[in-house]
Design a protein around this motif. Structure first.
Motif, PDB file in Angstrom:
ATOM      1  N   GLY A 342       0.787  -1.226   0.000  1.00 42.72           N
ATOM      2  CA  GLY A 342       0.000   0.000   0.000  1.00 42.72           C
ATOM      3  C   GLY A 342       0.816   1.271   0.000  1.00 42.72           C
ATOM      4  O   GLY A 342       0.262   2.370  -0.014  1.00 42.72           O
ATOM      5  N   VAL A 343       2.154   1.151   0.045  1.00 41.94           N
ATOM      6  CA  VAL A 343       2.978   2.367   0.133  1.00 41.94           C
ATOM      7  C   VAL A 343       4.058   2.408  -0.954  1.00 41.94           C
ATOM      8  O   VAL A 343       5.106   3.032  -0.777  1.00 41.94           O
ATOM      9  CB  VAL A 343       3.622   2.523   1.541  1.00 41.94           C
ATOM     10  CG1 VAL A 343       2.560   2.842   2.580  1.00 41.94           C
ATOM     11  CG2 VAL A 343       4.388   1.272   1.955  1.00 41.94           C
ATOM     12  N   SER A 344       3.755   1.757  -2.094  1.00 39.78           N
ATOM     13  CA  SER A 344       4.671   1.769  -3.253  1.00 39.78           C
ATOM     14  C   SER A 344       6.093   1.376  -2.872  1.00 39.78           C
ATOM     15  O   SER A 344       7.057   1.935  -3.403  1.00 39.78           O
ATOM     16  CB  SER A 344       4.691   3.157  -3.915  1.00 39.78           C
ATOM     17  OG  SER A 344       3.385   3.616  -4.113  1.00 39.78           O
ATOM     18  N   GLY A 345       6.234   0.437  -1.971  1.00 40.98           N
ATOM     19  CA  GLY A 345       7.570  -0.059  -1.615  1.00 40.98           C
ATOM     20  C   GLY A 345       8.361   0.844  -0.694  1.00 40.98           C
ATOM     21  O   GLY A 345       9.510   0.539  -0.372  1.00 40.98           O
ATOM     22  N   ALA A 346       7.759   1.966  -0.249  1.00 42.51           N
ATOM     23  CA  ALA A 346       8.473   2.879   0.656  1.00 42.51           C
ATOM     24  C   ALA A 346       8.438   2.298   2.072  1.00 42.51           C
ATOM     25  O   ALA A 346       7.637   2.701   2.917  1.00 42.51           O
ATOM     26  CB  ALA A 346       7.851   4.269   0.623  1.00 42.51           C
ATOM     27  N   LEU A 347       9.317   1.330   2.315  1.00 40.30           N
ATOM     28  CA  LEU A 347       9.345   0.589   3.580  1.00 40.30           C
ATOM     29  C   LEU A 347      10.758   0.587   4.146  1.00 40.30           C
ATOM     30  O   LEU A 347      11.727   0.724   3.400  1.00 40.30           O
ATOM     31  CB  LEU A 347       8.877  -0.855   3.328  1.00 40.30           C
ATOM     32  CG  LEU A 347       7.378  -0.989   3.014  1.00 40.30           C
ATOM     33  CD1 LEU A 347       7.096  -2.232   2.191  1.00 40.30           C
ATOM     34  CD2 LEU A 347       6.568  -1.003   4.312  1.00 40.30           C
ATOM     35  N   PRO A 348      10.884   0.414   5.458  1.00 39.46           N
ATOM     36  CA  PRO A 348      12.216   0.406   6.075  1.00 39.46           C
ATOM     37  C   PRO A 348      13.030  -0.825   5.652  1.00 39.46           C
ATOM     38  O   PRO A 348      12.463  -1.838   5.232  1.00 39.46           O
ATOM     39  CB  PRO A 348      11.911   0.337   7.575  1.00 39.46           C
ATOM     40  CG  PRO A 348      10.478   0.711   7.721  1.00 39.46           C
ATOM     41  CD  PRO A 348       9.806   0.299   6.453  1.00 39.46           C
ATOM     42  N   ASP A 349      14.347  -0.727   5.814  1.00 38.90           N
ATOM     43  CA  ASP A 349      15.228  -1.873   5.601  1.00 38.90           C
ATOM     44  C   ASP A 349      14.767  -3.035   6.468  1.00 38.90           C
ATOM     45  O   ASP A 349      14.337  -2.831   7.605  1.00 38.90           O
ATOM     46  CB  ASP A 349      16.663  -1.538   6.031  1.00 38.90           C
ATOM     47  CG  ASP A 349      17.290  -0.500   5.122  1.00 38.90           C
ATOM     48  OD1 ASP A 349      16.753  -0.284   4.011  1.00 38.90           O
ATOM     49  OD2 ASP A 349      18.292   0.112   5.528  1.00 38.90           O
ATOM     50  N   LYS A 350      14.905  -4.227   5.953  1.00 37.80           N
ATOM     51  CA  LYS A 350      14.594  -5.464   6.693  1.00 37.80           C
ATOM     52  C   LYS A 350      13.112  -5.632   7.000  1.00 37.80           C
ATOM     53  O   LYS A 350      12.729  -6.476   7.815  1.00 37.80           O
ATOM     54  CB  LYS A 350      15.361  -5.529   8.025  1.00 37.80           C
ATOM     55  CG  LYS A 350      16.854  -5.675   7.882  1.00 37.80           C
ATOM     56  CD  LYS A 350      17.381  -5.971   9.261  1.00 37.80           C
ATOM     57  CE  LYS A 350      18.866  -6.103   9.340  1.00 37.80           C
ATOM     58  NZ  LYS A 350      19.258  -6.217  10.762  1.00 37.80           N
ATOM     59  N   LEU A 351      12.291  -4.772   6.411  1.00 36.92           N
ATOM     60  CA  LEU A 351      10.844  -4.888   6.650  1.00 36.92           C
ATOM     61  C   LEU A 351      10.119  -4.644   5.330  1.00 36.92           C
ATOM     62  O   LEU A 351       9.243  -3.795   5.215  1.00 36.92           O
ATOM     63  CB  LEU A 351      10.430  -3.848   7.702  1.00 36.92           C
ATOM     64  CG  LEU A 351       9.333  -4.226   8.696  1.00 36.92           C
ATOM     65  CD1 LEU A 351       9.481  -5.643   9.225  1.00 36.92           C
ATOM     66  CD2 LEU A 351       9.287  -3.239   9.839  1.00 36.92           C
ATOM     67  N   LYS A 352      10.520  -5.426   4.324  1.00 43.53           N
ATOM     68  CA  LYS A 352      10.080  -5.152   2.960  1.00 43.53           C
ATOM     69  C   LYS A 352       8.869  -5.964   2.517  1.00 43.53           C
ATOM     70  O   LYS A 352       8.174  -5.584   1.592  1.00 43.53           O
ATOM     71  CB  LYS A 352      11.241  -5.442   1.982  1.00 43.53           C
ATOM     72  CG  LYS A 352      12.462  -4.549   2.178  1.00 43.53           C
ATOM     73  CD  LYS A 352      12.139  -3.114   1.842  1.00 43.53           C
ATOM     74  CE  LYS A 352      13.383  -2.233   1.830  1.00 43.53           C
ATOM     75  NZ  LYS A 352      13.036  -0.800   1.749  1.00 43.53           N
ATOM     76  N   THR A 353       8.664  -7.136   3.137  1.00 41.59           N
ATOM     77  CA  THR A 353       7.541  -7.994   2.739  1.00 41.59           C
ATOM     78  C   THR A 353       7.037  -8.768   3.952  1.00 41.59           C
ATOM     79  O   THR A 353       7.640  -8.720   5.027  1.00 41.59           O
ATOM     80  CB  THR A 353       7.944  -9.050   1.668  1.00 41.59           C
ATOM     81  OG1 THR A 353       8.694 -10.092   2.306  1.00 41.59           O
ATOM     82  CG2 THR A 353       8.765  -8.439   0.542  1.00 41.59           C
ATOM     83  N   VAL A 354       5.972  -9.551   3.745  1.00 43.98           N
ATOM     84  CA  VAL A 354       5.436 -10.363   4.856  1.00 43.98           C
ATOM     85  C   VAL A 354       6.381 -11.493   5.262  1.00 43.98           C
ATOM     86  O   VAL A 354       6.120 -12.178   6.252  1.00 43.98           O
ATOM     87  CB  VAL A 354       4.036 -10.946   4.534  1.00 43.98           C
ATOM     88  CG1 VAL A 354       3.003  -9.840   4.403  1.00 43.98           C
ATOM     89  CG2 VAL A 354       4.071 -11.822   3.289  1.00 43.98           C
ATOM     90  N   ALA A 355       7.475 -11.674   4.518  1.00 43.85           N
ATOM     91  CA  ALA A 355       8.483 -12.665   4.945  1.00 43.85           C
ATOM     92  C   ALA A 355       9.341 -12.132   6.086  1.00 43.85           C
ATOM     93  O   ALA A 355      10.117 -12.881   6.689  1.00 43.85           O
ATOM     94  CB  ALA A 355       9.376 -13.049   3.764  1.00 43.85           C
ATOM     95  N   ASP A 356       9.197 -10.829   6.404  1.00 43.10           N
ATOM     96  CA  ASP A 356      10.170 -10.171   7.289  1.00 43.10           C
ATOM     97  C   ASP A 356       9.733  -9.991   8.744  1.00 43.10           C
ATOM     98  O   ASP A 356      10.448  -9.351   9.522  1.00 43.10           O
ATOM     99  CB  ASP A 356      10.551  -8.793   6.716  1.00 43.10           C
ATOM    100  CG  ASP A 356      11.354  -8.924   5.431  1.00 43.10           C
ATOM    101  OD1 ASP A 356      11.973  -9.995   5.232  1.00 43.10           O
ATOM    102  OD2 ASP A 356      11.359  -7.971   4.626  1.00 43.10           O
TER     103      ASP A 356
END
Ligand SMILES: [Zn+2]
Length: 397
Positions: A342-356
């Motif tokens: 929902g934020v066009s990939g603007a996410l912190p390091d190490k918290l990029k997907t639901v795998a994290d």
């Protein structure tokens, strides 16, 4: 000396490894509930099969890797779709898309409509999909729509999104037409209480949050919000007072991960963008009325994005939010609402997907959180609130 150094490094490595596998195990063992994932909007924009590995932030293999158990699919409609009379249609199409996903992969996904069904539905490795409606626009001015969307599985509604609507004012909209909830919005909250749909105050103006807390007979949630403490003046994030009031009523604040909400520079940029784009829209409305040429709003957005790249942000920004929340409102009132997809990939390091999520668990462990506390944050708290509201439906409480 040299030998001692090697020994020290060796033991550090071992303890780091132990920490990592521990965090993975805890993420797998705990019930992780993420109350905000925008997969449905992305599906309708450009389809993917989310049962297999994709380039999206949410899909089945990543959810399993990260230990995600309950993913609230955001049934999001924009103020623009509302204006065109399309919000109800879009919301139903998004629910259709998720139902199709579950039918395509009945071995991987199941729809969750009650917290009591989690253990049963998870058997065999299912990732459970619940619905949260972001923006009450699809209700229109028809209260009976709440029952219809409840029947389709919707279990929370964010009363408004980025513009004031028939129900509530929005934190992003300078036009606070209701100074909180509208009279219709108060009826919507009462009907949601009766049906057992959670009231979500993320995105609302401060006055609207206060009204929702006053009108709702049961706890309310903030499905994806940060703390304004870190982003001064940014009304989209909760003030300390409002967060405390949500907790006092028994609710939960689900901390969001997007850089725009946890990084002060990015939040300041976002505020300026809303002010400037609103001014542009106003100029264009006046120009249109006067029959004059319009400014290019798309070009403005493009130039804005080019001039405001996402600032590098560490996972610690999210951990800081969680820490602050726990200290301010208590361990029983904090959870997770990532805003993945929902934020066009603007996410912190190490918290990029639901795998994290394991990285988040490791971060909490490093800050001294014990397993029980981490379990509450990962999902226990949200499930407590949901179970209470689910049990109280029917207006008998
Ligand atoms: Zn949102």
């Amino acid at each position: 000396m040299h030998k001692l150094f090697i020994l020290l490094v060796g033991s550090l490595l071992v303890s780091n490894q132990a920490l990592a596998s521990d965090a993975n195990q805890l993420a797998q063992d705990a019930v992780i509930v993420d109350t905000h994932i925008d997969a449905p909007t992305e599906l309708l924009k450009e389809w993917r099969d989310l049962g297999i590995d994709t380039d999206r932030e949410f899909d089945y293999p990543k959810a399993r890797l990260g230990g995600l158990d309950v993913a609230f699919m955001s049934i999001y409609t924009s103020p623009g779709e509302d204006k065109k009379g399309k919000a109800r249609q879009v919301a139903n199409m998004q629910i259709d898309a998720i139902e199709a996903l579950v039918q395509r992969h009945p071995d991987k996904f199941a729809i969750l409509t009650s917290p009591n069904d989690i253990a049963r539905l998870q058997a065999g490795g299912h990732v459970l999909l619940a619905y949260g409606m972001e923006n009450g626009a699809p209700i229109g001015d028809d209260l009976s729509q709440l029952e219809k969307f409840h029947a389709r599985g919707v279990r929370y509604i964010t009363l408004a999104h980025s513009a004031s609507n028939r129900i509530s004012d929005s934190s992003y909209d300078r036009n606070h037409q209701w100074n909180g909830l509208s009279p219709f919005g108060e009826k919507v909250v009462a009907e949601m209480n009766r049906l057992g749909i959670m009231v979500d105050v993320s995105h609302l103006s401060d006055e609207a949050v206060i009204d929702a807390l006053r009108v709702s007979r049961v706890p309310v949630i903030a499905s994806h919000s940060g703390f304004r403490h870190f982003t001064p003046g940014f009304e989209r994030n909760l003030s300390d007072e409002l967060a405390k009031a949500i907790a006092k009523k028994g609710g939960v604040v689900q901390i969001t991960f997007g850089v725009g909400f946890v990084n002060p520079k990015s939040a300041a940029d976002l505020q300026t963008y809303f002010t400037e784009s609103a001014a542009l829209a106003k100029r264009n409305a006046e120009a249109k009325a006067a029959g004059k040429p319009l400014e290019d709003e798309e070009a403005f957005d493009k130039a804005w994005d080019a001039n405001h790249p996402t600032p590098p942000t560490k996972i610690d920004a999210v951990l800081d939010q969680i820490d602050y929340a726990v200290k301010l409102i208590g361990i029983d009132h904090v959870g997770l609402g990532s805003d993945f997809d929902g934020v066009s990939g603007a996410l912190p390091d190490k918290l990029k997907t639901v795998a994290d999520y394991p990285n988040l668990v490791a971060g909490l462990q490093a800050r001294g959180y014990k397993d029980e506390a981490i379990g509450k944050i990962l999902g226990g708290n949200l499930l407590r609130v949901w179970a209470e509201i689910d049990a109280g439906k029917g207006g008998t409480r």
